[in-house]
Design a protein around this motif. Structure first.
Motif, PDB file in Angstrom:
ATOM      1  N   TYR A   1      -2.409   0.750  -3.858  1.00 35.70           N
ATOM      2  CA  TYR A   1      -1.597  -0.478  -3.863  1.00 35.70           C
ATOM      3  C   TYR A   1      -0.813  -0.611  -5.174  1.00 35.70           C
ATOM      4  N   PHE A   2       0.390  -1.149  -5.050  1.00 35.33           N
ATOM      5  CA  PHE A   2       1.209  -1.418  -6.228  1.00 35.33           C
ATOM      6  C   PHE A   2       1.947  -2.738  -6.042  1.00 35.33           C
ATOM      7  N   ASN A   3       2.218  -3.400  -7.161  1.00 40.08           N
ATOM      8  CA  ASN A   3       2.978  -4.651  -7.175  1.00 40.08           C
ATOM      9  C   ASN A   3       4.438  -4.321  -7.430  1.00 40.08           C
TER      10      ASN A   3
ATOM     11  N   GLU B   1       7.966  -0.828   8.321  1.00 35.43           N
ATOM     12  CA  GLU B   1       7.099  -1.325   9.392  1.00 35.43           C
ATOM     13  C   GLU B   1       5.747  -0.625   9.327  1.00 35.43           C
ATOM     14  N   ASN B   2       4.725  -1.349   9.726  1.00 30.46           N
ATOM     15  CA  ASN B   2       3.335  -0.862   9.786  1.00 30.46           C
ATOM     16  C   ASN B   2       2.763  -0.483   8.426  1.00 30.46           C
ATOM     17  N   THR B   3       3.378  -0.911   7.335  1.00 34.05           N
ATOM     18  CA  THR B   3       2.860  -0.655   5.995  1.00 34.05           C
ATOM     19  C   THR B   3       2.077  -1.877   5.518  1.00 34.05           C
ATOM     20  N   PRO B   4       0.786  -1.723   5.181  1.00 37.55           N
ATOM     21  CA  PRO B   4       0.018  -2.866   4.686  1.00 37.55           C
ATOM     22  C   PRO B   4       0.645  -3.427   3.403  1.00 37.55           C
ATOM     23  N   HIS B   5       0.754  -4.742   3.346  1.00 40.78           N
ATOM     24  CA  HIS B   5       1.377  -5.403   2.197  1.00 40.78           C
ATOM     25  C   HIS B   5       1.097  -6.901   2.272  1.00 40.78           C
ATOM     26  N   PHE B   6       1.475  -7.611   1.228  1.00 42.36           N
ATOM     27  CA  PHE B   6       1.603  -9.059   1.285  1.00 42.36           C
ATOM     28  C   PHE B   6       2.513  -9.511   0.172  1.00 42.36           C
TER      29      PHE B   6
ATOM     30  N   LYS C   1       0.855  -1.192   0.000  1.00 44.91           N
ATOM     31  CA  LYS C   1       0.000   0.000   0.000  1.00 44.91           C
ATOM     32  C   LYS C   1       0.884   1.232   0.000  1.00 44.91           C
ATOM     33  N   GLY C   2       0.748   2.024  -1.045  1.00 47.49           N
ATOM     34  CA  GLY C   2       1.526   3.237  -1.173  1.00 47.49           C
ATOM     35  C   GLY C   2       0.793   4.447  -0.635  1.00 47.49           C
TER      36      GLY C   2
END
Length: 178
Positions: free
Chosen positions: A126-128, A141-146, A119-120
């Motif tokens: 969101y970006f890949n 840290e604390n940045t939404p991602h997967f 998540k930018g």
């Protein structure tokens, strides 16, 4: 070399300097390691013995120790995933949930390919980040991602941690994720 796809516009960003500049604006560390150091007999191997993993760690020891010194990492290891990994689909399901960590998540890809979905900023969403051997990325840290694998479902990566418990994720329900 890493490439970026912005999910809500399908814009593609390529070229090392363009990727690095974009990721820097999103506060994501990006580096690229010289893969000439990677043992040739392990380059297409995705089932690794402990000895194989140690050979990879030894080959990249200066780069790993440099990252550890700059960013406070205390431990590191190798993760390898492929079709032969027991419970691969269960593991991927765990990885493929949007989550955060209390420390940055850093991976140095040394074999195969993978994708971090991050998540930018509000204007980006969101970006890949499509990664291949040599790409090093650190999600703040604390940045939404997967993270997920690409179609070939093969990856070998160096993971570095501050916390000695390693990978601890906090799930995030984000309606903005698409």
């Amino acid at each position: 070399m890493a490439e970026i796809v912005i999910r809500n516009t399908n814009e593609r960003i390529s070229g090392e300097e363009n990727v690095r500049e974009f990721l820097k604006k999103q506060e994501v560390l990006y580096e690229h390691w010289n893969m000439d150091k990677f043992p040739a007999d392990l380059q297409e191997k995705f089932q690794l013995s402990d000895e194989d993993k140690q050979r990879i760690l030894d080959a990249f020891d200066p780069e790993i120790r440099d990252l550890a010194a700059r960013r406070g990492y205390k431990i590191w290891d190798i993760i390898t995933l492929s079709e032969s990994t027991p419970n691969l689909e269960d593991l991927l399901q765990k990885f493929e949930e949007v989550h955060t960590h209390s420390e940055d998540e850093i991976r140095a890809i040394v074999g195969g390919k993978g994708i971090f979905i991050i998540k930018g900023s509000e204007d980006v969403g969101y970006f890949n980040v499509e990664l291949e051997p040599g790409d090093v990325i650190s999600v703040p840290e604390n940045t939404p991602h997967f993270f997920t694998l690409m179609d070939n479902k093969q990856i070998v990566a160096v993971r570095l941690f501050i916390e000695e418990n390693g990978w601890i994720a906090t799930p995030v329900a984000d309606p903005q994720f698409q």
